[in-house]
Design a protein around this motif. Structure first.
Motif, short mmCIF file in Angstrom:
data_model
loop_
_atom_site.label_atom_id
_atom_site.label_comp_id
_atom_site.label_asym_id
_atom_site.label_seq_id
_atom_site.Cartn_x
_atom_site.Cartn_y
_atom_site.Cartn_z
N PHE A 150 0.83 -1.20 0.00
CA PHE A 150 0.00 0.00 0.00
C PHE A 150 0.87 1.26 0.00
CE2 PHE A 150 -2.52 3.17 2.49
CZ PHE A 150 -3.53 3.38 1.57
N ALA A 151 1.87 1.30 0.88
CA ALA A 151 2.75 2.47 0.96
C ALA A 151 3.48 2.69 -0.36
CB ALA A 151 3.75 2.30 2.10
N ASP A 152 4.00 1.63 -0.96
CA ASP A 152 4.71 1.75 -2.25
C ASP A 152 3.78 2.24 -3.34
OD1 ASP A 152 6.99 0.82 -1.00
OD2 ASP A 152 6.86 -1.20 -1.86
N ASP A 153 2.58 1.69 -3.41
CA ASP A 153 1.64 2.08 -4.47
C ASP A 153 1.13 3.51 -4.29
OD1 ASP A 153 1.99 -0.38 -5.65
OD2 ASP A 153 0.09 -1.21 -4.98
N VAL A 154 0.87 3.90 -3.05
CA VAL A 154 0.42 5.27 -2.80
C VAL A 154 1.53 6.25 -3.16
CG1 VAL A 154 -0.18 6.92 -0.97
CG2 VAL A 154 -1.35 4.73 -1.10
N THR A 155 2.76 5.94 -2.77
CA THR A 155 3.89 6.81 -3.10
C THR A 155 4.06 6.94 -4.60
OG1 THR A 155 4.98 6.18 -1.04
CG2 THR A 155 6.36 7.16 -2.75
N THR A 156 3.97 5.83 -5.31
CA THR A 156 4.09 5.85 -6.76
C THR A 156 2.95 6.67 -7.39
OG1 THR A 156 5.19 3.70 -6.78
CG2 THR A 156 4.15 4.40 -8.84
N HIS A 157 1.75 6.46 -6.89
CA HIS A 157 0.60 7.17 -7.44
C HIS A 157 0.66 8.67 -7.14
CE1 HIS A 157 -3.24 7.14 -9.40
NE2 HIS A 157 -3.84 7.72 -8.39
N ALA A 159 3.24 10.43 -7.20
CA ALA A 159 4.14 11.02 -8.19
C ALA A 159 3.38 11.47 -9.44
CB ALA A 159 5.23 10.03 -8.57
N THR A 160 2.24 10.84 -9.72
CA THR A 160 1.46 11.25 -10.89
C THR A 160 0.85 12.63 -10.68
OG1 THR A 160 -0.60 10.18 -10.16
CG2 THR A 160 0.93 8.85 -11.50
N LEU A 161 0.61 13.02 -9.42
CA LEU A 161 0.10 14.37 -9.15
C LEU A 161 1.15 15.42 -9.49
CD1 LEU A 161 -1.69 13.93 -5.70
CD2 LEU A 161 -2.75 14.18 -7.95
N GLU A 162 2.41 15.09 -9.22
CA GLU A 162 3.49 16.02 -9.50
C GLU A 162 3.72 16.17 -11.01
OE1 GLU A 162 6.72 14.42 -7.26
OE2 GLU A 162 5.68 14.76 -5.36
N ASP A 163 3.40 15.12 -11.76
CA ASP A 163 3.59 15.15 -13.20
C ASP A 163 2.50 15.92 -13.92
OD1 ASP A 163 5.85 13.62 -12.82
OD2 ASP A 163 4.86 11.72 -13.33
N SER A 164 1.34 16.13 -13.26
CA SER A 164 0.24 16.80 -13.96
C SER A 164 0.28 18.30 -13.77
CB SER A 164 -1.11 16.27 -13.52
OG SER A 164 -1.17 15.87 -12.20
#
Length: 164
Positions: A150-157, A159-164
């Motif tokens: 969960f922690a890994d997936d939330v952290t990865t996801h 990062a998509t906010l920073e890319d938008s």
């Protein structure tokens, strides 16, 4: 909603149902007595924000630039700089020049800082271990596996906010 009809959120209901529990856990850890208890066990007289910086630097396992600490903790650099200065005054971190860029400092814990951060972590681990001591071994293993995922997936996801 009528019986037999699905929720308008569908599969999102499972996530929505757990969100209050995540908030409850976050509040218990960050605002509760547990953090105060662990800081007291660490034997360090600094405020919580400074201690959080110490723990972050220690957990990184390598010296960090202030910008890296700020990014990791999602804080602004001037705030981290003030906390690092407090930690330096208490002998818990040291600032050295970055060998690759002499204009930049890197921060690493001193022996006293490492010892304090380790005591803090051991106190938390002991407390959490005690909280779930009555759980079966398969349940404890599942918690560890799923929480890490969960922690890994939330952290990865995130990062998509920073890319938008």
């Amino acid at each position: 909603m009528n019986a037999g009809h699905g929720s308008p959120l569908g599969e999102d209901d499972d996530v929505l149902a757990v969100m209050p529990r995540i908030a409850q856990l976050g509040n218990a850890i960050s605002r509760g007595r547990l953090t105060e208890h662990a800081m007291k066990a660490a034997g360090v007289e600094v405020d919580r924000p400074a201690f959080s910086v110490l723990v972050s630097v220690h957990m990184a396992g390598r010296p960090l630039r202030i910008s890296e600490i700020a990014e990791q903790m999602q804080l602004v650099q001037p705030h981290v700089t003030r906390q690092v200065q407090t930690l330096e005054r208490h002998g818990l971190v040291r600032r050295t020049g970055d060998p690759n860029d002499r204009r930049v400092s890197i921060i690493e814990p001193t022996d006293a800082g490492r010892t304090a951060a380790d005591r803090y972590a051991r106190t938390l681990i002991s407390w959490f271990t005690g909280a779930i001591a009555h759980w079966s071994e398969p349940d404890r293993a599942a918690l560890g596996r799923l929480l890490a995922r969960f922690a890994d997936d939330v952290t990865t996801h995130l990062a998509t906010l920073e890319d938008s």
